[in-house]
Structure formats: structure tokens, C-alpha cells
Motif scaffolding. Sequence first.
Motif, mmCIF file in Angstrom:
data_model
loop_
_atom_site.group_PDB
_atom_site.id
_atom_site.type_symbol
_atom_site.label_atom_id
_atom_site.label_comp_id
_atom_site.label_asym_id
_atom_site.label_seq_id
_atom_site.Cartn_x
_atom_site.Cartn_y
_atom_site.Cartn_z
ATOM 1 N N GLN A 60 0.977 -1.733 -0.224
ATOM 2 C CA GLN A 60 -0.015 0.162 0.215
ATOM 3 C C GLN A 60 0.935 1.142 0.002
ATOM 4 O O GLN A 60 0.180 2.275 -0.752
ATOM 5 N N GLN A 61 2.016 1.217 1.177
ATOM 6 C CA GLN A 61 2.427 2.588 0.793
ATOM 7 C C GLN A 61 3.231 3.095 -0.383
ATOM 8 O O GLN A 61 3.702 4.234 -0.711
ATOM 9 N N ALA A 62 3.700 1.568 -1.811
ATOM 10 C CA ALA A 62 4.259 1.878 -2.245
ATOM 11 C C ALA A 62 3.263 2.898 -3.350
ATOM 12 O O ALA A 62 3.249 3.749 -4.084
ATOM 13 N N ILE A 63 1.981 2.137 -3.479
ATOM 14 C CA ILE A 63 0.837 3.020 -4.616
ATOM 15 C C ILE A 63 0.693 4.158 -3.692
ATOM 16 O O ILE A 63 0.208 4.838 -4.679
ATOM 17 N N LEU A 64 0.660 4.130 -2.483
ATOM 18 C CA LEU A 64 0.148 5.908 -2.242
ATOM 19 C C LEU A 64 1.718 6.861 -3.214
ATOM 20 O O LEU A 64 0.730 8.034 -2.314
ATOM 21 N N SER A 65 2.706 6.224 -2.631
ATOM 22 C CA SER A 65 3.352 7.158 -3.143
ATOM 23 C C SER A 65 3.825 7.578 -4.855
ATOM 24 O O SER A 65 4.334 8.339 -5.116
ATOM 25 N N TRP A 66 3.065 6.701 -4.941
ATOM 26 C CA TRP A 66 2.911 6.980 -6.745
ATOM 27 C C TRP A 66 2.082 8.424 -7.027
ATOM 28 O O TRP A 66 1.383 9.087 -6.662
ATOM 29 N N ARG A 67 3.463 9.197 -8.235
ATOM 30 C CA ARG A 67 1.994 10.458 -8.650
ATOM 31 C C ARG A 67 0.627 9.807 -9.730
ATOM 32 O O ARG A 67 1.222 8.069 -9.776
ATOM 33 N N ALA A 68 -0.461 10.107 -9.743
ATOM 34 C CA ALA A 68 -1.281 9.891 -10.855
ATOM 35 C C ALA A 68 -1.108 8.884 -12.049
ATOM 36 O O ALA A 68 -1.522 7.737 -11.759
ATOM 37 N N ASP A 69 -0.738 9.305 -12.635
ATOM 38 C CA ASP A 69 0.084 8.977 -14.111
ATOM 39 C C ASP A 69 1.325 7.470 -14.062
ATOM 40 O O ASP A 69 0.990 6.325 -14.609
ATOM 41 N N MET A 70 1.512 7.632 -12.770
ATOM 42 C CA MET A 70 2.490 6.565 -12.565
ATOM 43 C C MET A 70 1.078 5.610 -12.220
ATOM 44 O O MET A 70 1.642 4.311 -12.409
ATOM 45 N N ALA A 71 0.347 5.583 -11.247
ATOM 46 C CA ALA A 71 -0.766 4.551 -10.735
ATOM 47 C C ALA A 71 -1.688 4.419 -11.820
ATOM 48 O O ALA A 71 -1.904 2.891 -12.078
ATOM 49 N N MET A 72 -1.450 5.296 -12.557
ATOM 50 C CA MET A 72 -3.021 4.600 -14.328
ATOM 51 C C MET A 72 -2.099 3.832 -15.079
ATOM 52 O O MET A 72 -2.586 3.266 -15.936
ATOM 53 N N ALA A 73 -0.786 3.851 -14.923
ATOM 54 C CA ALA A 73 -0.195 2.844 -16.086
ATOM 55 C C ALA A 73 0.187 1.833 -15.101
ATOM 56 O O ALA A 73 0.350 1.293 -16.121
ATOM 57 N N ARG A 74 0.416 1.394 -14.505
ATOM 58 C CA ARG A 74 -0.127 0.163 -13.431
ATOM 59 C C ARG A 74 -1.303 -0.608 -13.222
ATOM 60 O O ARG A 74 -1.067 -1.505 -13.189
ATOM 61 N N MET A 75 -2.410 0.776 -13.422
ATOM 62 C CA MET A 75 -3.806 0.212 -13.392
ATOM 63 C C MET A 75 -4.006 -0.978 -14.337
ATOM 64 O O MET A 75 -3.143 -1.018 -15.266
ATOM 65 N N ILE A 76 -4.487 -2.326 -14.354
ATOM 66 C CA ILE A 76 -5.252 -3.722 -14.900
ATOM 67 C C ILE A 76 -6.696 -2.287 -15.892
ATOM 68 O O ILE A 76 -7.342 -2.219 -15.012
ATOM 69 N N SER A 77 -7.071 -2.977 -16.948
ATOM 70 C CA SER A 77 -8.664 -1.923 -16.927
ATOM 71 C C SER A 77 -9.201 -3.487 -16.688
ATOM 72 O O SER A 77 -8.885 -4.220 -16.696
ATOM 73 N N LEU A 78 -10.539 -2.874 -16.756
ATOM 74 C CA LEU A 78 -11.703 -3.141 -16.803
ATOM 75 C C LEU A 78 -12.267 -4.198 -17.716
ATOM 76 O O LEU A 78 -12.293 -5.529 -17.301
ATOM 77 N N GLU A 79 -11.868 -4.713 -18.649
ATOM 78 C CA GLU A 79 -12.205 -4.642 -19.962
ATOM 79 C C GLU A 79 -11.083 -6.632 -19.844
ATOM 80 O O GLU A 79 -11.834 -7.921 -20.442
ATOM 81 N N HIS A 80 -9.526 -5.958 -19.252
ATOM 82 C CA HIS A 80 -9.050 -7.378 -18.833
ATOM 83 C C HIS A 80 -9.801 -8.223 -17.403
ATOM 84 O O HIS A 80 -9.560 -8.989 -17.447
#
Length: 114
Positions: A60-80
Motif C-alpha cells: 500500500q505504501q508504494a501505491i500511495l507514493s505514486w503520482r497519478a500518471d504512475m498509478a494509471m500506467a500500472r492499473m489493469i483495465s476492467l476489460e482485462h
Amino acid sequence: KFEILEFAMPSVSFRVICGGGLYVRTLIADLAKEVGSLAHLRELRRIKVGQFGLELALPQQAILSWRADMAMARMISLEHVAPALRPIVQTKGASDFGDFGLNGEREEAAESEN
């Protein structure tokens, strides 16, 4: 599949591999009842759901430290994640749930009077 990992009275550690719909807490209560005893879960860890296991998890700490663009790049799409789900689209002028339809199609509810 039910596998006992460690047995040291009064505790038992085990692994359950199962499909959706199995309530592990109920399974343990039923097993205890069957042997004339009582039991409860002290800890329950879900280590895999479908194709997603702990190897994909991030702290969780790693995710909370990300910028929004970093988080968006790691997200898995709902379609997947859920390819069988179809989108629900609100139709023009929808005022209640009855006006919602799958893929923008209007769905009508039939009513009968007695």
C-alpha cells in the motif's frame, strides 16, 4: 481441496483451494460441529482470486507514493479483469433505473394488473 499445514492444539493451519461461493468460515464451523467441538477463524488470507495472486500485489505504501500518471500506467483495465461484463449505458432522458439498458438499449418492464 483441503490441506492441513500445521496441527498444534488448539490451533490448526490449513489451505483451501476452492471455487467461488464457498464460505470458509462456514466450512470451519461445520467441520468443528462434525467432530463435536467449536471453532473460529483467527486469520483468513485470500492468496489468489481467479488469475490474480499475491505475486501481483503491491504494498500500500508504494501505491500511495505514486503520482497519478504512475498509478494509471500500472492499473489493469476492467476489460482485462472482467471481459464478460457488458457496459451499462444511461439512455438519453433516463429518469429512473427502468430507463437503463445494456449497451444503450432501452429496457422496458412489463406490469400486470389483477
